[in-house]
Design a protein around this motif. Structure first.
Motif, PDB file in Angstrom:
ATOM      1  N   MET A 176       0.855  -1.187   0.000  1.00 37.29           N
ATOM      2  CA  MET A 176       0.000   0.000   0.000  1.00 37.29           C
ATOM      3  C   MET A 176       0.896   1.245   0.000  1.00 37.29           C
ATOM      4  N   ASN A 177       0.465   2.252  -0.715  1.00 36.66           N
ATOM      5  CA  ASN A 177       1.182   3.519  -0.749  1.00 36.66           C
ATOM      6  C   ASN A 177       0.621   4.463   0.309  1.00 36.66           C
ATOM      7  N   ASP A 178       1.505   5.244   0.892  1.00 33.49           N
ATOM      8  CA  ASP A 178       1.141   6.238   1.895  1.00 33.49           C
ATOM      9  C   ASP A 178       1.072   7.597   1.194  1.00 33.49           C
ATOM     10  N   PHE A 179      -0.137   8.160   1.074  1.00 36.81           N
ATOM     11  CA  PHE A 179      -0.358   9.409   0.351  1.00 36.81           C
ATOM     12  C   PHE A 179      -0.574  10.573   1.300  1.00 36.81           C
ATOM     13  N   TYR A 180      -0.161  11.749   0.860  1.00 38.01           N
ATOM     14  CA  TYR A 180      -0.378  13.010   1.567  1.00 38.01           C
ATOM     15  C   TYR A 180      -0.990  13.978   0.572  1.00 38.01           C
ATOM     16  N   ILE A 181      -2.137  14.555   0.917  1.00 37.53           N
ATOM     17  CA  ILE A 181      -2.774  15.511   0.024  1.00 37.53           C
ATOM     18  C   ILE A 181      -3.079  16.792   0.781  1.00 37.53           C
ATOM     19  N   ALA A 182      -3.112  17.883   0.033  1.00 40.31           N
ATOM     20  CA  ALA A 182      -3.564  19.178   0.554  1.00 40.31           C
ATOM     21  C   ALA A 182      -4.933  19.442  -0.051  1.00 40.31           C
ATOM     22  N   LEU A 183      -5.855  19.907   0.787  1.00 42.95           N
ATOM     23  CA  LEU A 183      -7.214  20.216   0.351  1.00 42.95           C
ATOM     24  C   LEU A 183      -7.450  21.703   0.512  1.00 42.95           C
ATOM     25  N   GLY A 184      -8.184  22.289  -0.422  1.00 46.14           N
ATOM     26  CA  GLY A 184      -8.508  23.701  -0.309  1.00 46.14           C
ATOM     27  C   GLY A 184      -9.737  24.054  -1.128  1.00 46.14           C
ATOM     28  N   ALA A 185     -10.401  25.108  -0.703  1.00 50.88           N
ATOM     29  CA  ALA A 185     -11.548  25.655  -1.436  1.00 50.88           C
ATOM     30  C   ALA A 185     -11.764  27.086  -0.986  1.00 50.88           C
ATOM     31  N   ASN A 186     -12.162  27.952  -1.928  1.00 49.29           N
ATOM     32  CA  ASN A 186     -12.522  29.321  -1.548  1.00 49.29           C
ATOM     33  C   ASN A 186     -13.772  29.829  -2.261  1.00 49.29           C
ATOM     34  N   LEU A 187     -14.439  28.928  -2.993  1.00 48.75           N
ATOM     35  CA  LEU A 187     -15.714  29.264  -3.624  1.00 48.75           C
ATOM     36  C   LEU A 187     -16.743  28.217  -3.221  1.00 48.75           C
ATOM     37  N   PRO A 188     -18.008  28.598  -3.138  1.00 52.70           N
ATOM     38  CA  PRO A 188     -19.029  27.583  -2.868  1.00 52.70           C
ATOM     39  C   PRO A 188     -19.143  26.610  -4.037  1.00 52.70           C
ATOM     40  N   SER A 189     -19.560  25.397  -3.718  1.00 48.98           N
ATOM     41  CA  SER A 189     -19.850  24.386  -4.734  1.00 48.98           C
ATOM     42  C   SER A 189     -21.343  24.113  -4.641  1.00 48.98           C
ATOM     43  N   GLY A 190     -22.102  24.742  -5.543  1.00 50.66           N
ATOM     44  CA  GLY A 190     -23.557  24.661  -5.433  1.00 50.66           C
ATOM     45  C   GLY A 190     -23.997  25.315  -4.138  1.00 50.66           C
ATOM     46  N   GLU A 191     -24.689  24.577  -3.301  1.00 45.54           N
ATOM     47  CA  GLU A 191     -25.166  25.092  -2.012  1.00 45.54           C
ATOM     48  C   GLU A 191     -24.154  24.880  -0.895  1.00 45.54           C
ATOM     49  N   ARG A 192     -23.049  24.221  -1.186  1.00 48.03           N
ATOM     50  CA  ARG A 192     -22.058  23.901  -0.158  1.00 48.03           C
ATOM     51  C   ARG A 192     -21.077  25.055   0.043  1.00 48.03           C
ATOM     52  N   SER A 193     -20.790  25.361   1.297  1.00 51.10           N
ATOM     53  CA  SER A 193     -19.713  26.298   1.627  1.00 51.10           C
ATOM     54  C   SER A 193     -18.382  25.598   1.361  1.00 51.10           C
ATOM     55  N   PRO A 194     -17.271  26.339   1.290  1.00 53.88           N
ATOM     56  CA  PRO A 194     -15.973  25.678   1.124  1.00 53.88           C
ATOM     57  C   PRO A 194     -15.697  24.617   2.197  1.00 53.88           C
ATOM     58  N   THR A 195     -16.062  24.892   3.439  1.00 56.42           N
ATOM     59  CA  THR A 195     -15.849  23.897   4.502  1.00 56.42           C
ATOM     60  C   THR A 195     -16.669  22.641   4.233  1.00 56.42           C
ATOM     61  N   ASP A 196     -17.935  22.813   3.885  1.00 54.16           N
ATOM     62  CA  ASP A 196     -18.791  21.656   3.595  1.00 54.16           C
ATOM     63  C   ASP A 196     -18.290  20.884   2.380  1.00 54.16           C
ATOM     64  N   THR A 197     -17.733  21.601   1.404  1.00 48.39           N
ATOM     65  CA  THR A 197     -17.190  20.935   0.224  1.00 48.39           C
ATOM     66  C   THR A 197     -16.006  20.053   0.610  1.00 48.39           C
ATOM     67  N   LEU A 198     -15.116  20.558   1.468  1.00 49.02           N
ATOM     68  CA  LEU A 198     -13.972  19.740   1.885  1.00 49.02           C
ATOM     69  C   LEU A 198     -14.441  18.490   2.627  1.00 49.02           C
ATOM     70  N   LEU A 199     -15.425  18.652   3.501  1.00 50.36           N
ATOM     71  CA  LEU A 199     -15.957  17.497   4.234  1.00 50.36           C
ATOM     72  C   LEU A 199     -16.566  16.475   3.282  1.00 50.36           C
ATOM     73  N   ALA A 200     -17.328  16.946   2.299  1.00 56.40           N
ATOM     74  CA  ALA A 200     -17.946  16.044   1.328  1.00 56.40           C
ATOM     75  C   ALA A 200     -16.892  15.367   0.445  1.00 56.40           C
ATOM     76  N   ALA A 201     -15.849  16.112   0.079  1.00 56.44           N
ATOM     77  CA  ALA A 201     -14.775  15.531  -0.740  1.00 56.44           C
ATOM     78  C   ALA A 201     -14.037  14.441   0.045  1.00 56.44           C
ATOM     79  N   LEU A 202     -13.849  14.652   1.332  1.00 53.97           N
ATOM     80  CA  LEU A 202     -13.216  13.619   2.161  1.00 53.97           C
ATOM     81  C   LEU A 202     -14.090  12.377   2.244  1.00 53.97           C
TER      82      LEU A 202
END
Length: 187
Positions: free
Chosen positions: A1-27
């Motif tokens: 198995m590979n050990d991955f590290y990613i950075a997440l970011g958002a500064n615009l809404p995605s539909g009705e989702r705030s950037p914070t909600d978008t990051l949670l949904a993407a996770l």
């Protein structure tokens, strides 16, 4: 198995989702990809990069294991970005979701020469050029507080395979001003 590290970011809404909600949904979506041992940093408010280019970001970092190759993981991250409305028109532009593959184990991809060329690219050129292949570790991670501060929460001892510095050591090399701009969010 590979050990991955990613950075997440958002500064615009995605539909009705705030950037914070978008990051949670993407996770959540990433979790459906067969990743295991997912660890996520706190969420942070960070200034838009480059400065003045738009609203502040919500940033985080994640670490996980997967059987996918780095190229396959990058493709999956791009699929998730598209699912949340990410369009790639302007390099370093505002975005509904940004999932950057920062590192995979201690791999240097595609090779040390290509990595060094992209790491040393002048900033003016960085804005207009993007590599056609995956470069790991991310060539400018060591310069970006919005990547390193969240990553320090989940992997302070991860060692950069080229610079031979830990995430904690790279954070300590950043200016106090850059570090002060990264503010933890209460979710």
């Amino acid at each position: 198995m590979n050990d991955f590290y990613i950075a997440l970011g958002a500064n615009l809404p995605s539909g009705e989702r705030s950037p914070t909600d978008t990051l949670l949904a993407a996770l959540d979506e990433l979790g459906r990809t067969g990743v295991v041992d997912l660890i996520v940093s706190p969420f942070y408010s960070t200034p838009c990069f480059p400065p003045g280019a738009g609203p502040d970001y919500v940033n985080a970092a994640a670490r996980f294991k997967s059987r996918l190759t780095p190229d396959a993981m990058l493709a999956r991250l791009h699929e998730i970005e598209a699912q949340f409305g990410r369009e790639r028109h302007v390099r370093w532009g505002m975005r509904t979701l940004d999932l950057d593959l920062i590192a995979c184990d201690g791999m240097v991809l595609p090779n040390l020469e290509t990595y060094a060329r992209w790491r040393d690219l002048p900033q003016k050129t960085q804005k207009s050029q993007a590599p056609e292949t995956l470069i790991l570790p991310h060539p400018r991670m060591q310069d970006r507080a919005f990547v390193l501060v969240p990553m320090r929460d989940i992997a302070p001892d991860w060692r950069h395979p080229v610079l031979d510095l830990t995430v904690d050591e790279m954070c300590n090399r950043l200016s106090p001003e850059a570090l002060a701009e990264i503010v933890v969010l209460e979710i």
